[in-house]
Each structure stands twice: as C-alpha cells, then as structure tokens.
Design a protein around this motif. Structure first.
Motif, PDB file in Angstrom:
ATOM      1  N   UNK A  23      -6.806 -19.327   3.841  1.00 46.48           N
ATOM      2  CA  UNK A  23      -7.136 -19.369   2.414  1.00 46.48           C
ATOM      3  C   UNK A  23      -6.506 -20.615   1.997  1.00 46.48           C
ATOM      4  N   UNK A  24      -7.099 -21.108   0.688  1.00 46.97           N
ATOM      5  CA  UNK A  24      -6.490 -22.245   0.200  1.00 46.97           C
ATOM      6  C   UNK A  24      -5.315 -21.696  -0.883  1.00 46.97           C
ATOM      7  N   UNK A  25      -5.250 -20.435  -1.129  1.00 52.11           N
ATOM      8  CA  UNK A  25      -4.308 -19.902  -2.089  1.00 52.11           C
ATOM      9  C   UNK A  25      -2.968 -19.605  -1.646  1.00 52.11           C
ATOM     10  N   UNK A  26      -3.042 -19.925  -0.338  1.00 44.99           N
ATOM     11  CA  UNK A  26      -1.678 -19.579   0.622  1.00 44.99           C
ATOM     12  C   UNK A  26      -0.871 -18.230   0.098  1.00 44.99           C
ATOM     13  N   UNK A  27      -1.651 -17.186   0.347  1.00 41.12           N
ATOM     14  CA  UNK A  27      -1.158 -15.916   0.153  1.00 41.12           C
ATOM     15  C   UNK A  27      -0.553 -15.453   1.185  1.00 41.12           C
ATOM     16  N   UNK A  28       0.918 -15.014   1.139  1.00 38.48           N
ATOM     17  CA  UNK A  28       1.556 -14.654   2.037  1.00 38.48           C
ATOM     18  C   UNK A  28       1.706 -12.872   1.811  1.00 38.48           C
ATOM     19  N   UNK A  43      -2.037 -15.551   4.987  1.00 42.86           N
ATOM     20  CA  UNK A  43      -3.501 -15.179   5.214  1.00 42.86           C
ATOM     21  C   UNK A  43      -3.927 -16.554   5.204  1.00 42.86           C
TER      22      UNK A  43
END
Lengths: 315, 315, 315, 315
Positions: C96-101, C94
């Motif tokens: 976003x800075x939170x690197x959500x896979x 996704x």
C-alpha cells in the motif's frame, strides 16, 4: 644498545597483545561471492557428495555407533533466555472399542539453537549482511528466512575427525580462558597421527562437556575454544563443519574484549562453514577413536537458523 | 435345501470381512512381558546392533544419499490441531566492534508428532496401559514421560527395504480405502525379489505422498495403508521399524467402524515396534532402489512421545 | 499447684501446635452441593449483582483510580516453572502507498496463573474432585475444562475492603512464617473501623509485595498469609473473593508440614470462593483507603483455570 | 449552460472517486509532537482522570453490567495467522495428606491482538515511525517495545457512547462494503439524541458481530466500518478510544485499493487514539442503551502492542 632477539620479541608481543588478537570483519567485496559462487546457500555443505559418503563408509569396521549429543531436557544448560519446554497433552481416549489412548506434547523453545546444535548460515550476520552477502532485510520474515535456512542442509555423512586438544595439552578440561591456537591443533593432530582432508567434520575436544548437567552455570559462563587464528587456519583446511564439546566452538569471551564471538562470523558468514556446538566427545576420546564415519541429520525446518541434532560416530 | 433371502443375508454377513477385520486388544497377561523382557523400554530398537550396522554398511555402494522426509513448515498437512510455528527473533546486535548480529527463532508445535515422524512407545495406550504394560499413571507427568520416552532410541542404522504396494497393485496412489493385506505385501516382495530379515526397517509405499503439500485436506482425510492382518504379519517378521508414505502407516479410518487405528496399538503397544509416518519414497521407487542402508536420528527429547525426523536411504 | 491463665494457655498451645493446625478435606457429601446449588459453577461469583455494583458505585467519591496489579514481564517472580514470554513479531510492512507497518507479538506462558492472578474453580482439586464435586475426568480435556472455566466469571464489581494486618501487627512485611489468624483479621478490622459484608472483595495486606521485583527469590520462597482458621472464618463472611499481596493468599508453607496449601482447597474447592494473588496494596495502605469500589475483569478464556488480571480500586 | 445541483454533485463525485478517498500519511513534522507533548506515550489515555471517572459513575443508575467482549477460544475468528491455544497441564498431585491436585495451562498466542482487543501505539507505524514519532529501531527489541507498550495504559473508565450506524441505516449488519461516513455518524447521534464529549469511549455498531462464531470466514474477509473521513471527524472529537463490533474498526479493505487500513494510521500513529476491535454490542443496542459507564482493563504486559480485553458497560 643491544637487545637479544628473544627480548625484542617479548617487548613486541607485550607491547600490543590486543592488536595481535584483534580482528575486523572483512569488507563485503573481500568475502563475496563465496568460493561456492554467487547465490550459493550451502557453503561447506557443498562438500557432501558420494565421495565423502564412500570415504566415511570405508571407516565403518566394527559397526559401533557412538552418540555425540546430549539428551534434550529443561535441566540442560541454556544460552541466555533460550529454553526447551515439554507440555504433555495427556491421553485423548479415542472413540472405539479398542480403547486407544493417544498422548502427545507441545514443545516450545529455540529448537534451532538448543542442546547439541547445528548452525545454519542465517544464524549470524556482519552488520546487515550474511554468508555470501545475502542482506538481512531481503531474506528475514516474521516466520523464518527465505534464504540460508537449515532446510537446505539435509543429512551430512563424511569422515569425522576428533582433534583432542585436551589430551595433548594434558588438561581435561582446558582452562576456561584457554584460547586454542593453530599450534594446539597441529600438535594434537601430530600426536594422533591424523591428517585433515577437505570435507572432514572436524570435532575439537576441550573436555568442557564435563560441566554439562553437573555445573550448568560454569558450563555457560566462560569456556575454552578456538580463537581467531585457529578458526582461520581451520577454514583453510576446507572442512564440511567444525564442532566442539563446548557452548560456542570458540573461546568465550574472546580475549579481545572489543570482539563478540568473532569466530562465529569468520566461519559462518565469511567462510560459509557450519558450526556444531555442545558435543559429547568423551566416549570416543577415552577409546582414542579419532577417525570415523560421522552422520548428522539436521531437522529440515523451513527458514530456521539451525537445528538441535543427535549426530553419531560410526566405526 | 432352500433358504430364504433374509437367512442368506444373515449368513453372508456373519461370515464376512468386517468380522474378519475386527480385533480386540489382547489382555495384559497375553502381551506382557514383551519378547524383550519385563521392564524393557526399547522394544524393536533392541535390534540395533553392530550386526545391523554392518549389514547396512554393506549396502552402500555408490555413496548416494536420498532424503526420505518432507520439509517442516506451517503449510504442510497437520493431523487434528497439531501445528508447527516459527517466530523469528530477528537480529540481536551484540556489543562489539565486529558488528555481530544474531538471529534465532522460537519454535512451537507438537515436535514429536509432526512432519515425517517417528513414534515412541509412550505415544499410544490400550486403556491405561502402554508397551510392556507400563501404566499411564505411573509414568506420565505434566512435562513428559518417565519411561518409554523417545530419548531411549538414538540413531538407528539397519537395512531398509521398500515394499512398493502401489507398484505391484498398479495404482499410485492406492485408493483411499485400500487396506493393504499380507497378500499385497507378499506379492510386492516377490515382484521385487526381496526377502525380509529380522531387524529391517520396512518402508511401505502407497503413493499417497503425492497429496502432501498439493492437497493437504485429501492427504489427511482418509488414506490407504496396512490393516490388522498385515500388521500382524509384519510384526511376525520382527522388524526394527515399520514406516509408510501416508499419515498413519495403517489404513485410516479402519474398515471396521468400531476400531480407531488398531494398527497403532498392535505395533506400538502390543509388539513394541516403532512406527514412521509421512515418508517420502517417490525417488527411491522411481529408481527401483528397494534395499539400502537406512539411517534415522530421532531427537533425544527427554520423555517425549516421538520425534519429527529426517531419515535417509544410502546406497 | 496454681498456674496463671496465661501460662496455662501457653502450655496448651505449645503442647500440640500441629494438631491444632491440622486439617483434613471434608468428604464430598459434607461439601456438595454447594450453597449455590447442585451444578453451580459460579460459586462466590453469584454475589455479583446490581446490588453489589450500586453499593460499590456509592463508594466512588473523588474519582481516584488505583492500580492493584503488577506489570507483567519476564523479570517478575514466577511460581515453579511458570513463565511469561513475549516474542516480538517485528514489522510486517503491508502493501500500500501508506507504508503501514504492523507489529505484534507471540505470548507464551501460564496466562491463567502468573502475575496478579485470579483463580477459577478448575484450578484446584481434592483428589479427583473439584468445587461442587465436579469430577476431574468428567471435565478435563487436553485444551481446557468443560466446566468451572474462568470464562464463567466476567467483570466483578463490588465493595473492596483492605484488611491491613501488616499495619495492625506493626510489621510491614509480616514475618515469612506469620500465620494470619482470625484474631489478626478482627483486630485490623476493629482498628480500621470496618465491618465486613456479604459479597465483599476482601484484600489482605501482609506487606510482602515489597519483595516483588526487588528480591524475587525471597518473594516466592516462604511467605506470610492466612492459615486454616482464618480461611474458615473468612469463608463464613461469605465474600465475593479473597485476595492478598503475597503469592498464595495463604501462609506458605503451611505450619503443618503434612499439608500442602490447604487454604486453596478450603476456599476454592470446599467453599467456592475465588482467590486473588500477588496484589499490590501499598498505595491504598499508605493513604489508609480501606474501602472502595473494586473492579476486576478476568479474561474470558474458555476452560482456563484462572486469569492474570489488572484490577483497580476506585474511590 | 445550466446544470442542476444534483447533476453537478454527480459530476464532481464521479470525476474522482479515488482522489476523494485517497489519503497520504502526513509528514512527521506535521504530526509530531502530538497534542500531548513531545515524548508522550499515553495519547488519548491522557483523558483518563477523576473527571471522566466521576462523569461515568454518574451514569450508573441500575447497577446493570453488560459484557462487551467475546469469549476467547480456538474457535473464534483469527486475523491472518494469529491464534489462541490452551494446553492443559493436568493435575499435579502435591505431596501432603490433603490430596491437593493443581491444574493450570500453557497459553500461547498473540495475546495482544486476538479476541476483543485493545490497540496500543506500538502496534502500527508509518514507515519506521510510530505515534509521536518514536522510531522503530529505537524502541523495538526481540521481546517487546521499550516505549509505547500497553503497560502504560491501565484501567480506563469514562463515559461510553454507542453510535448505532446499523440502526440508523436500517441495515444490521451493514453491507461489507459500507464505508461509514461522518454523515452516518452524525445521523445516528441525532437519532439517539447524543452529543459526543471529549474523552468519551466511542463505540460504533455495524452489526457485523453476528458473523462472529457463526461464519468466521465471512466475519474476517471484508467488513463495514469507518473510512478516512469518519476517522478524521472522530479524531476531532478528541475521544479516549474508538471501538467497533468489527475486525478493524475501519472498513476493510479500504475502498481505495492503494491503501492498507489507513484508519489505523490516522488514529493510532497520527492522532494517538486507542482502538478497540471485535466488540459485542448487540445487547446494548437491543435495549437502546447508548450511554453508560465504560470500564476496560488492558493487561499490563510490558512492551506489548495491545491486549485482549473484557470491557463492560455499566448503567
């Protein structure tokens, strides 16, 4: 000590049979860009042109059409876990005085990689690199490839040539462990009095299709086909595609146990040449029709790795 | 003589075009056996012969190939709940020193009835009866039809003819409620100086494909196409197939609100003539190429009601 | 002439074993409306009530939970062409800075009829008639049933009882051709000192699950289970459901070769009693836990014929 | 200079609203191994024990069962391209004198991630790392995950608690952009006179389910839910799972536009706490039943990222 030349050759050959076979994928820098230029996605499909169409058209003399594909059903041989499934959506009776019933079906399966099948370049990699050094992470999505998909191909029409190795080796089918060599191909072409030309659709007959539908396990287990040397020789002939009447075009498993279907990499990834698997060539071979117009219409599925197909020979 | 207004209205209504439009499916005894004989499953596909192939071959002069299909993707228009779904099976890295990665995909959808699509005779019924009076209960299974499946078709090659109704009516696209009549077809043929022949692939241009992918809702909602009279006139020309650049070949919905796509029944069930939907004809129309070799390769899916296809014109 | 009683019984039994077994579906008028009233769709599910919940709750003493289902995978036994297929949709990364896979999967299969499975009343017919004489043509659509679908069930919680026939017959598993009789059931209940009550979940142990995943072919080929007489006896006990650790609850094939799984009709269509197949009962049997709270949560799939489930025993 | 406290608070809040919200995933070393130990795959599921079962059992007083799930159908809201499709395999009439017809259906869809759904730990990543620092490349295959699959969960039974934020904030539903804070949760718990305990199933009510099936677009577009601070506070309560009657449990989109569903990472990947989405809590809320036995049976699908579920409250 003196050794005759033939003994010397024997010793050298016997001493390292695997080395002779062995093959390593070339470095990216040795294979990219392809002969078709950086960023090219069509590879051998670039041969398709008015010239190949007219050359093929000139081979249509009697108007005979021969189907080269097997019928798609759930009783055909499948590679690994692949499948083809039809679930009938039986009669929806539409409103209206004309009592129109409509039937359709859900189809589920690896439609790019079952039956008589055409391989696009997104199908195979060398590590994380594909034809023309496109990178897997750059082009793979959850629902297809953004480059190298089969939708880039379209109808191909060109001269088709059968190389009947089963006939020239007098073994139909060839033995399961028969690696077809450049010498085999050349002997068959000589026998048939055929010369390959750039842009041909080269179809190699092993006779293996006799097990399709009659002994599916045997069909898929181990099969004769071209080896590394033959693939490299064929690539130099610069064809539009290379097909065969066996599961993988190439011999499977490879005689070098360290290699997994190297011809797939040599043709698809290194040289950008399409493959066509599971052909049915018996009728043409029986009639000794070795040259014809070849027409194939891969489905234009966006981002897919290949297409099940129903190609024909016309002569 | 004097007539009251209400009587006048009654007379006009009774004489009127909706009555003229109205149609009832013929009794089985009036349509079976078909002209191709009892038990025949190929219908208009029987036209396919060396003669149609050679006639088409004679039309290939420049070697130009024009794709007549849309690319298959999940963003194309779908009829009802139909769908086309690709789920990538990303890289299986095979064991071996050659680092061979293999990609494939699951494909799920009504592959017989999406995209540019070819209708087989198992697709449509009149009540429980299909083409040549095959009975639904006799031939339907959970996983396909035992008769009339699309595997009976194979490659078709014949003269293709475009009837550019949009051009002759000077409306591209035609209005959504434009019912194409025999007069429309005849006017276009005259303008194009084309005479139909038995066994032709007749492709009717409405211009409606301009909404494919640009306004999918509009594409699928209501669309111009041939009506009952035009279908009956075309059937008498005895073609190999009838196609169009719209969702249903026929006008949809039918001007008679009591009828649900009657042309599907007239052509598939009554006359045994294949349909070809969702064509892309703009390039040929722009070039005024109205006559060409037409080649189509329906997938040979055992027992299916049709096939998504990628036909071409070659000239 | 004098015959001992046992010899007489033997002669009578041997003289006509098929007749004794044979069964005909009752006429609609003899089975409809069901005991639950005309139009009822819940059948034995109507037993579910505060009373059954509280009775089950009272059996929870140690807080032990035992899983009674097998894990769903593509290596489990499948009946006929049924399947269970997971295709991983690997990582969508996704923005976003939170690197959500995000991972998910397509699942494809007869999710109502695979694995440990619960049968709804739309699953089985007598001719064109289902439980409570709903007609197939009235309730079947292309995408589910408008009545008798599994969404009508919901969580069931009641007293669960194991009838360990394998233990009482000292054969674990029972022989493949062992037809469980009323006498078998009664002997086991006596041995276990258990009395059936209305609304119980009755789970019959054959021991056959030992072949699940160890010899799938054997598991599915022929299997022991209740016969017609046992089914009729059990139906009279008026349970909430009847389950077993075999593929069909009932013996398969039926000893009468003219009958195809008659117990399915007796329980689902005639008596409106749910079935539960492919249970895993070994742990409870080993511990001799024969009575417990039984909880099952069929998926609430609109219009489906059943649901794969993961029920438990709690005690 | 003197500032009142309220002005000070305003200045602090206004000076950096995004900073206050903003969150960065912790480094692997700061979150692994989890509190359950290196290699653990069960996370908050480890709370499941005889103790939680007995505690829940003690809450069953009237025998009332309330369904907390929505019915699965193709008309429910779907996230992105997810789907649920039933294709009826209508009547196979078995051979036999008993005229046994058998119906079943193909089901196709993201069965781990549709409807009322339970998230396993293979569902979400931080970069290429999952719960307990399992690496994606080590556990992902084409057909499921070798670790962290939903088959590791099994039935969960524990005290369920509703935190009715919609009620305490007097807004049912909460506004789409309402980020539920720790203060919201604490206020509701106070109002309800409930104290959280370790191992609870915490179900948060937003009231958003009123749009399920009535306005699917609105349901899925933007929705209220817990934010980063509330997630961190809840994680410290050490529950068995956290659920809500909205699409994502958390507020969506996150008020910090740089973050994509950070609560998914905080709960699943960082803390190993299961999520439960799309609950139906209206009946319990209307009855003010805030404490009950909670029972959920995720399907035991090998290697899947979650399961559609049909949990209940029992009291």
């Amino acid at each position: 000590m003196r050794l005759s030349l033939s003994i010397l050759v024997f010793i050298l050959a016997a001493s390292n049979p695997v080395e002779a076979q062995s093959w390593q994928p070339p470095a990216d820098t040795d294979r990219c860009p392809s002969q078709w230029g950086a960023g090219d996605q069509r590879g051998s499909g670039n041969h398709m042109s008015a010239r190949t169409v007219l050359r093929a058209t000139g081979l249509i003399r009697t108007g005979t059409v021969v189907e080269l594909s097997h019928v798609l059903s759930d009783t055909m041989p499948f590679f690994g876990t692949r499948k083809f499934e039809i679930t009938t959506k039986r009669t929806f009776m539409n409103p209206g005085t004309n009592r129109r019933g409509s039937n359709e079906e859900m189809i589920h399966g690896e439609m790019g990689q079952i039956g008589t099948q055409f391989d696009a370049f997104s199908h195979q990699t060398i590590g994380d690199s594909l034809y023309n050094c496109f990178r897997l992470d750059d082009i793979a999505t959850r629902s297809g490839f953004t480059k190298l998909g089969v939708e880039n191909v379209g109808t191909l029409m060109t001269r088709g040539v059968i190389i009947d190795v089963a006939a020239v080796r007098n073994a139909s089918p060839l033995a399961a462990n028969h690696e077809i060599t450049p010498a085999d191909l050349q002997a068959a072409l000589r026998e048939q009095n055929i010369t390959l030309e750039k842009g041909d659709a080269i179809l190699i007959r092993t006779g293996w299709s006799r097990y399709w539908g009659t002994d599916n396990t045997r069909y898929g287990n181990a099969s004769p086909g071209i080896g590394v040397a033959a693939a490299q020789w064929l690539a130099r002939q610069d064809p539009m595609l290379i097909g065969a009447d066996n599961p993988s075009v190439e011999i499977s498993p490879n005689p070098d146990p360290k290699l997994s279907l190297p011809v797939h990499q040599i043709l698809l990834a290194v040289n950008g040449i399409h493959l066509l698997e599971n052909l049915k060539l018996e009728e043409l071979a029986a009639k000794k029709v070795y040259e014809f117009a070849f027409v194939i219409q891969p489905l234009r599925m966006k981002g897919a790795t290949g297409s099940t197909v129903a190609p024909v020979a016309i002569y």
